[in-house]
Design an enzyme around this catalytic site. Structure first.
Site, short mmCIF file in Angstrom:
data_model
loop_
_atom_site.label_atom_id
_atom_site.label_comp_id
_atom_site.label_asym_id
_atom_site.label_seq_id
_atom_site.Cartn_x
_atom_site.Cartn_y
_atom_site.Cartn_z
N GLY A 118 -7.96 -11.16 2.67
CA GLY A 118 -9.24 -11.68 2.17
C GLY A 118 -9.12 -12.92 1.30
O GLY A 118 -10.12 -13.59 1.03
N GLU A 165 -3.12 -1.76 -7.24
CA GLU A 165 -3.04 -3.12 -6.71
C GLU A 165 -3.12 -4.16 -7.84
O GLU A 165 -2.46 -5.20 -7.79
CB GLU A 165 -4.16 -3.35 -5.70
CG GLU A 165 -4.07 -4.65 -4.95
CD GLU A 165 -5.02 -4.67 -3.76
OE1 GLU A 165 -4.62 -4.24 -2.66
OE2 GLU A 165 -6.18 -5.10 -3.93
N HIS A 192 -2.93 -10.58 0.81
CA HIS A 192 -4.18 -9.91 1.16
C HIS A 192 -4.99 -10.81 2.09
O HIS A 192 -5.18 -11.99 1.80
CB HIS A 192 -4.96 -9.61 -0.11
CG HIS A 192 -6.11 -8.66 0.11
ND1 HIS A 192 -7.18 -8.96 0.92
CD2 HIS A 192 -6.34 -7.42 -0.36
CE1 HIS A 192 -8.02 -7.95 0.93
NE2 HIS A 192 -7.54 -6.99 0.17
N TYR A 246 -7.85 12.51 4.97
CA TYR A 246 -7.01 11.40 5.47
C TYR A 246 -5.89 11.88 6.39
O TYR A 246 -5.20 11.06 6.98
CB TYR A 246 -6.44 10.59 4.30
CG TYR A 246 -7.43 9.59 3.72
CD1 TYR A 246 -8.59 10.03 3.09
CD2 TYR A 246 -7.21 8.22 3.80
CE1 TYR A 246 -9.50 9.13 2.56
CE2 TYR A 246 -8.11 7.31 3.26
CZ TYR A 246 -9.26 7.77 2.64
OH TYR A 246 -10.15 6.88 2.12
N ASP A 268 -4.36 4.82 6.63
CA ASP A 268 -5.47 4.58 7.56
C ASP A 268 -5.26 3.27 8.31
O ASP A 268 -6.13 2.39 8.33
CB ASP A 268 -6.81 4.58 6.82
CG ASP A 268 -6.86 3.60 5.68
OD1 ASP A 268 -5.81 3.36 5.05
OD2 ASP A 268 -7.96 3.05 5.41
N GLY A 290 -6.58 15.28 1.60
CA GLY A 290 -7.93 15.61 2.07
C GLY A 290 -8.07 15.19 3.52
O GLY A 290 -7.16 15.36 4.34
N PHE A 337 0.54 8.67 1.91
CA PHE A 337 -0.27 9.77 1.39
C PHE A 337 -1.39 10.07 2.38
O PHE A 337 -2.03 9.15 2.89
CB PHE A 337 -0.86 9.42 0.02
CG PHE A 337 0.16 9.47 -1.07
CD1 PHE A 337 1.14 8.50 -1.16
CD2 PHE A 337 0.18 10.53 -1.97
CE1 PHE A 337 2.12 8.56 -2.14
CE2 PHE A 337 1.15 10.60 -2.96
CZ PHE A 337 2.13 9.63 -3.04
N ALA A 338 -1.58 11.36 2.64
CA ALA A 338 -2.70 11.79 3.48
C ALA A 338 -3.29 13.01 2.78
O ALA A 338 -2.91 14.15 3.05
CB ALA A 338 -2.23 12.12 4.88
N1 UDP Z 1 -5.91 8.37 0.23
C1 UDP Z 1 -5.87 9.71 0.64
N2 UDP Z 1 -6.96 10.50 0.40
C2 UDP Z 1 -8.09 10.04 -0.22
C3 UDP Z 1 -8.13 8.69 -0.60
C4 UDP Z 1 -7.02 7.88 -0.36
O1 UDP Z 1 -4.87 10.16 1.19
O2 UDP Z 1 -9.03 10.82 -0.38
C5 UDP Z 1 -4.69 7.52 0.43
C6 UDP Z 1 -4.49 7.13 1.88
O3 UDP Z 1 -3.10 6.98 2.11
C7 UDP Z 1 -5.17 5.78 1.96
C8 UDP Z 1 -4.82 5.19 0.59
O4 UDP Z 1 -4.82 6.32 -0.30
O5 UDP Z 1 -4.68 5.01 3.03
C9 UDP Z 1 -5.77 4.11 0.08
O6 UDP Z 1 -7.09 4.59 0.03
P1 UDP Z 1 -8.26 3.97 0.94
O7 UDP Z 1 -7.73 3.74 2.31
O8 UDP Z 1 -9.46 4.84 0.83
O9 UDP Z 1 -8.51 2.59 0.20
P2 UDP Z 1 -9.10 1.24 0.83
O10 UDP Z 1 -7.92 0.52 1.38
O11 UDP Z 1 -10.08 1.61 1.89
O12 UDP Z 1 -9.71 0.56 -0.36
#
Ligand code: UDP
Length: 312
Positions: free
Chosen positions: A190, A259, A188, A81, A168, A79, A76-77
């Site tokens: 962490g 998750e 994970h 992203y 990301d 906005g 998903f990408a």
């Molecule tokens: N994502 C997106 N747009 C957004 C927020 C999230 O496309 O505004 C998607 C994107 O694929 C991202 C995933 O959801 O990699 C997980 O969100 P994010 O990376 O913000 O979560 P984190 O891993 O930083 O908690």
């Protein structure tokens, strides 16, 4: 879900349990005496815990290339992203299941921002339009709904394996066929070392469908990379979607969105392969000695800038 036609499903026709290798392949003799000793490479339900040094890429590739599976990567990408797409796909082409058939299913509200990237043979991009969102939590959880729909509509007829991945991130090293199984989950980074199960960030409120009580738990898995057979992934993605809908009816959102649901499911439906944090590291963290190879790493990002409603 529609039953797949076996003619189109190489994995079924090869009967995946059959690990057939070519004769004459040259590779190092495996040992029963030596191997990784600094980490555990087997779960207590006796499935592999995959680390660098626990498999021979030559052998694994030869076996899985015979099956010639079609692999779907659902990302998903939404906005801002979309800015992560280029690096993800470019490095995916260099390191992710190279030589295998891979289709990236890019779900986005900005189709015009999907970059043109040169793809290897047998590799494709499919763009799926999804609505924009005002809360990042809605994108993250909404992925379960949209992925369910895309699987039912298209992927169902087009893939044998499916991976769900965060966008990301950047591939840095081989992420190969050693990751394939009926259900593969990644530890994970962490919480993989010396974290008592009661300190895992599982959902602890009994009202949520993702609830896990104290004293239970194997590992804490990330939802940023998970994969498996299409049928099993469909079931699991749909489960996360349905459980989050149930939670919404009860006016609760699981602490780590899908998750949390994923972790509950995997506690009672054990994965058939557990992948070490090599399969998802993060640029935020130093790489410790037991991580010999970082295969994917999440990028450092400015949350306030990139997310529609900011914040972590
Ligand atoms: N994502 C997106 N747009 C957004 C927020 C999230 O496309 O505004 C998607 C994107 O694929 C991202 C995933 O959801 O990699 C997980 O969100 P994010 O990376 O913000 O979560 P984190 O891993 O930083 O908690």
């Amino acid at each position: 879900m529609e039953k797949k036609n076996n003619e189109h499903c190489k994995v079924d026709s090869w009967k995946i349990g059959e690990l057939i290798m070519d004769s004459g392949l040259k590779y190092a003799q495996p040992s029963t005496q030596t191997g990784r000793t600094d980490v555990n490479s087997l779960t207590n339900w006796n499935v592999p815990l995959v680390w660098e040094g626990t498999f021979d890429p030559l052998v694994i590739d030869d076996i899985y290339k015979k099956m010639d599976p079609r692999v779907a990567v659902v990302v998903f990408a939404v906005g801002k992203y979309t800015r992560f797409l280029k690096k993800f796909i470019e490095t995916g082409e260099k390191y992710f299941l190279v030589g295998f058939r891979v289709t990236y299913y890019i779900h986005t509200d900005r189709a015009n921002e999907v970059p043109k990237v040169e793809l290897g043979k047998g590799r494709n991009i499919t763009i799926v339009t999804v609505p924009s969102a005002t809360r990042w939590q809605d994108v993250v959880l909404g992925r379960m709904k949209w992925a369910t729909l895309t699987i039912e509509k298209t992927i169902n007829k087009e893939a044998d394996y499916l991976f769900m991945m965060d966008i990301d991130s950047v591939f840095h090293n081989r992420f190969g066929a050693e990751s394939l199984s009926r259900l593969s989950a990644v530890l994970h980074r962490g919480y993989y070392k010396n974290t008592p199960r009661d300190s895992f960030p599982y959902e602890r409120r009994p009202l949520s469908k993702a609830y896990i009580s104290a004293g239970e738990g194997d590992y804490y898995y990330t939802a940023a990379v998970w994969g498996g057979y299409l049928e099993d992934m469909y079931k699991l993605v749909k489960y996360c979607y349905e459980m989050s809908e149930e939670d919404a009816k009860n006016k609760i959102e699981a602490v780590w969105q899908e998750e949390s649901h994923l972790n509950r499911y995997l506690l009672y439906n054990k994965p058939t392969k557990v992948l070490s944090p090599e399969y998802l590291w993060s640029d935020y963290d130093k790489v410790p000695g037991d991580i010999k190879v970082v295969r994917i790493s999440q990028l450092v990002k400015n949350y306030a800038e990139v997310r529609p409603n900011g914040g972590q």
